[in-house]
Design an enzyme around this catalytic site. Structure first.
Site, PDB file in Angstrom:
ATOM      1  N   CYS A  22      16.477  -3.464  -6.907  1.00  0.00           N
ATOM      2  CA  CYS A  22      16.266  -3.017  -8.125  1.00  0.00           C
ATOM      3  C   CYS A  22      16.094  -4.370  -9.257  1.00  0.00           C
ATOM      4  O   CYS A  22      14.826  -4.583  -9.523  1.00  0.00           O
ATOM      5  CB  CYS A  22      17.189  -1.881  -8.883  1.00  0.00           C
ATOM      6  N   LYS A  79      12.534   2.267 -17.563  1.00  0.00           N
ATOM      7  CA  LYS A  79      13.364   1.893 -16.504  1.00  0.00           C
ATOM      8  C   LYS A  79      13.168   0.586 -16.011  1.00  0.00           C
ATOM      9  O   LYS A  79      14.149  -0.189 -15.869  1.00  0.00           O
ATOM     10  CB  LYS A  79      12.657   2.974 -15.212  1.00  0.00           C
TER      11      LYS A  79
HETATM   12  N1  NAD Z   1      19.085   2.783  -4.741  1.00  0.00           N
HETATM   13  C1  NAD Z   1      19.295   2.520  -5.911  1.00  0.00           C
HETATM   14  O1  NAD Z   1      20.338   2.179  -6.436  1.00  0.00           O
HETATM   15  C2  NAD Z   1      18.155   3.048  -7.005  1.00  0.00           C
HETATM   16  C3  NAD Z   1      18.620   3.038  -8.359  1.00  0.00           C
HETATM   17  C4  NAD Z   1      17.560   3.358  -9.030  1.00  0.00           C
HETATM   18  C5  NAD Z   1      16.221   3.622  -8.569  1.00  0.00           C
HETATM   19  N2  NAD Z   1      16.036   3.334  -7.586  1.00  0.00           N
HETATM   20  C6  NAD Z   1      14.631   3.508  -6.861  1.00  0.00           C
HETATM   21  O2  NAD Z   1      14.510   4.562  -6.231  1.00  0.00           O
HETATM   22  C7  NAD Z   1      13.382   4.532  -5.333  1.00  0.00           C
HETATM   23  C8  NAD Z   1      14.011   4.900  -3.836  1.00  0.00           C
HETATM   24  O3  NAD Z   1      15.017   4.053  -3.582  1.00  0.00           O
HETATM   25  P1  NAD Z   1      16.026   4.251  -2.408  1.00  0.00           P
HETATM   26  O4  NAD Z   1      17.193   3.127  -2.771  1.00  0.00           O
HETATM   27  O5  NAD Z   1      16.487   5.460  -2.288  1.00  0.00           O
HETATM   28  O6  NAD Z   1      15.128   3.838  -1.150  1.00  0.00           O
HETATM   29  P2  NAD Z   1      15.543   3.702   0.289  1.00  0.00           P
HETATM   30  O7  NAD Z   1      14.879   2.973   1.140  1.00  0.00           O
HETATM   31  O8  NAD Z   1      16.976   4.160   0.528  1.00  0.00           O
HETATM   32  O9  NAD Z   1      14.960   5.344   0.532  1.00  0.00           O
HETATM   33  C9  NAD Z   1      13.519   5.846   0.633  1.00  0.00           C
HETATM   34  C10 NAD Z   1      13.331   6.705   1.820  1.00  0.00           C
HETATM   35  O10 NAD Z   1      11.840   7.067   1.664  1.00  0.00           O
HETATM   36  C11 NAD Z   1      11.606   7.223   3.182  1.00  0.00           C
HETATM   37  N3  NAD Z   1      10.095   7.357   2.973  1.00  0.00           N
HETATM   38  C12 NAD Z   1       9.220   6.167   2.937  1.00  0.00           C
HETATM   39  N4  NAD Z   1       7.916   6.517   2.822  1.00  0.00           N
HETATM   40  C13 NAD Z   1       8.157   7.973   2.710  1.00  0.00           C
HETATM   41  C14 NAD Z   1       7.003   8.812   2.832  1.00  0.00           C
HETATM   42  N5  NAD Z   1       5.681   8.846   2.691  1.00  0.00           N
HETATM   43  N6  NAD Z   1       7.293  10.200   3.010  1.00  0.00           N
HETATM   44  C15 NAD Z   1       8.619  10.728   2.964  1.00  0.00           C
HETATM   45  N7  NAD Z   1       9.627   9.653   2.995  1.00  0.00           N
HETATM   46  C16 NAD Z   1       9.272   8.260   3.042  1.00  0.00           C
HETATM   47  C17 NAD Z   1      12.216   5.845   3.549  1.00  0.00           C
HETATM   48  O11 NAD Z   1      12.118   6.272   5.181  1.00  0.00           O
HETATM   49  C18 NAD Z   1      13.518   5.999   3.151  1.00  0.00           C
HETATM   50  O12 NAD Z   1      14.534   6.753   3.895  1.00  0.00           O
HETATM   51  C19 NAD Z   1      12.844   3.077  -5.128  1.00  0.00           C
HETATM   52  O13 NAD Z   1      11.838   3.089  -6.107  1.00  0.00           O
HETATM   53  C20 NAD Z   1      14.070   2.237  -5.963  1.00  0.00           C
HETATM   54  O14 NAD Z   1      13.501   1.013  -6.911  1.00  0.00           O
HETATM   55  C21 NAD Z   1      16.919   2.985  -6.368  1.00  0.00           C
END
Ligand code: NAD
Length: 419
Positions: free
Chosen positions: A268, A214
């Site tokens: 990212c 990743k």
């Molecule tokens: N958004 C993208 O395009 C993308 C693509 C690939 C990978 N990722 C990865 O996926 C992961 C999540 O990214 P995202 O964009 O969804 O983030 P985001 O911030 O949109 O969502 C994360 C959610 O997790 C919640 N959260 C935090 N701590 C928590 C806990 N202890 N228990 C329950 N909920 C909790 C937050 O309130 C938030 O709503 C990251 O590691 C990111 O790098 C994101």
């Protein structure tokens, strides 16, 4: 071995977790979505996505109305848990694993033998193993697969997400997935879960390889974008049209230079390479340099704009776009936002911001009297300088006759250097 899942929990209902939860629910599985944000849980419980993403509202609405998806703030028992919480970096650029740790410790309380835990958050190599450790600390009664590979109570895997904002609902199903178990049996269980909704191929490996893959993908993108950005500054210095030069180079059958832009944003590509660079500085000089080149780009755009601003007595600058990429409402790490913020601090120009994907200006800009959020038409009519920062579809339709009297700084090649 066959596994059938009746109830799956998704921890973290953001850009990744919510589409995942709603998609699994759409396959008839009971899904419990858990998020620490009350406002996210409230919106989802009303059948709405709390951010903008094509087709997601419809998916969430249908999953909630059929009672297949429930959202709440605390975990409850399920057969499998998918963790999709944020993984930003700390001041020293190493990964901030506090959200993953908190999520792991919170589900530990409800885990029972035979459960599966999958980490989807982009994470430094070794994080899934650390997650085993945090869960084991909370639940010494359970055997985790890192210490008990032959007879674990809990199975654990790392399965990164690679969906593209704007196409998430489609790509979630169609993209290939990497499934990295702590053991082969863990990979089997995780593979069975993704078979529920993924039409792309499922590729099996181990957890640390999946974690590295990743980061490798995002570092690859960063390095290639850095090359394009460097070429655009080379062209500027030589007074040549970067868009024309890149287009011509790409006529070579084995060359594919990417498009330059105002920098690299989002949470990212601008962040994940650091998970390797901070840990292995001697092995990653190219990746470090790419980060430096891409991080320098907003400052280069600022100097270009300042140079034009000096030509006007009371300059008005239209700033087209704040998001980190086209057609999304996500401002995280956005170079466009950074440039507008720097312009606000650095000049006394009036700034007219056009961002069709957000309702109001973020606080960092709203504090300035001189910055207004306006319509595209208004901005084009009043601006002396048009600064194009994001390639939103709406901007691509601008009639060039409306702008030919303005100074245009086109950072994304909307008009391929014609202005
Ligand atoms: N958004 C993208 O395009 C993308 C693509 C690939 C990978 N990722 C990865 O996926 C992961 C999540 O990214 P995202 O964009 O969804 O983030 P985001 O911030 O949109 O969502 C994360 C959610 O997790 C919640 N959260 C935090 N701590 C928590 C806990 N202890 N228990 C329950 N909920 C909790 C937050 O309130 C938030 O709503 C990251 O590691 C990111 O790098 C994101």
């Amino acid at each position: 071995m066959e596994f059938e899942y009746q109830k799956i929990s998704v921890i973290g209902l953001g850009y990744i977790g919510l589409p995942t939860a709603a998609t699994i629910a759409s396959r008839g599985i009971d899904v419990v979505g858990v998020d620490v944000s009350q406002s996210a849980v409230r919106a989802i419980s009303q059948g709405k996505a709390h951010f903008s993403e094509p087709d997601l509202d419809m998916l969430v609405q249908s999953a909630v109305s059929t009672k297949k998806l429930r959202a709440q703030t605390t975990p409850e028992e399920a057969e499998a848990f998918i963790i999709a919480v944020p993984t930003p970096f700390l001041d020293d650029h190493s990964g901030d694993l506090s959200y993953v740790e908190a999520a792991g410790r919170s589900i530990a309380k409800v885990l029972k033998p035979d459960d599966l835990v999958i980490l989807e958050s982009t994470s430094p190599v070794g994080t899934t193993q650390k997650l085993c450790g945090w869960i084991a600390e909370e639940r010494p009664d359970l055997r985790l697969p890192d210490r008990h590979p032959d007879n674990p109570d809990i199975h654990m895997a790392y399965c990164p997400e690679r969906i593209l904002p704007g196409r998430m609902v489609f790509e979630l199903v169609e993209n290939d997935r990497i499934i990295g178990g702590i053991t082969e049996a863990c990979t089997d269980k995780a593979e069975a879960l993704y078979e529920i909704f993924v039409r792309g191929e499922l590729h099996r490996t181990n957890a640390p390889t999946a974690e590295l893959v990743k980061i490798m993908e995002n570092a690859y993108r960063d390095v290639n974008i850095a090359f394009a950005n460097e070429m655009s500054t080379v062209c500027d210095a030589l007074d040549l049209n970067a868009w024309e030069a890149i287009n011509l180079a790409n006529r070579h059958p084995r060359v594919n230079v990417l498009k330059p832009g105002p920098g690299v944003g989002g949470h990212c590509i601008a962040i994940d390479p650091w998970f390797l660079i901070s840990r292995l500085p001697n092995q990653t000089p190219l990746m470090r340099m790419a980060r430096k080149v891409n991080d320098a780009k907003p400052g280069i755009i600022l100097s270009k704009t300042r140079h034009q601003i000096e030509r006007f007595r009371k300059p008005v600058v239209a700033c087209l776009g704040l998001a980190y990429k086209p057609d999304v409402d996500d401002l995280r790490e956005s170079p466009a936002l950074k440039i507008v913020e720097m312009l606000a601090k650095d000049s006394d120009a009036d700034l007219l911001v056009v961002e069709p994907h957000i309702a109001s200006l973020p606080d960092v800009l709203a504090q300035y009297e001189r910055i207004k959020k306006v319509t595209l038409e208004d901005a084009l009519e009043r601006a002396d300088i048009i600064l194009v920062l994001v390639g939103h579809k709406k901007f691509k339709k601008i009639d060039s006759r409306k702008i030919y009297e303005s100074v245009v700084i086109d950072t994304i090649g909307l008009w391929k250097g014609r202005f």
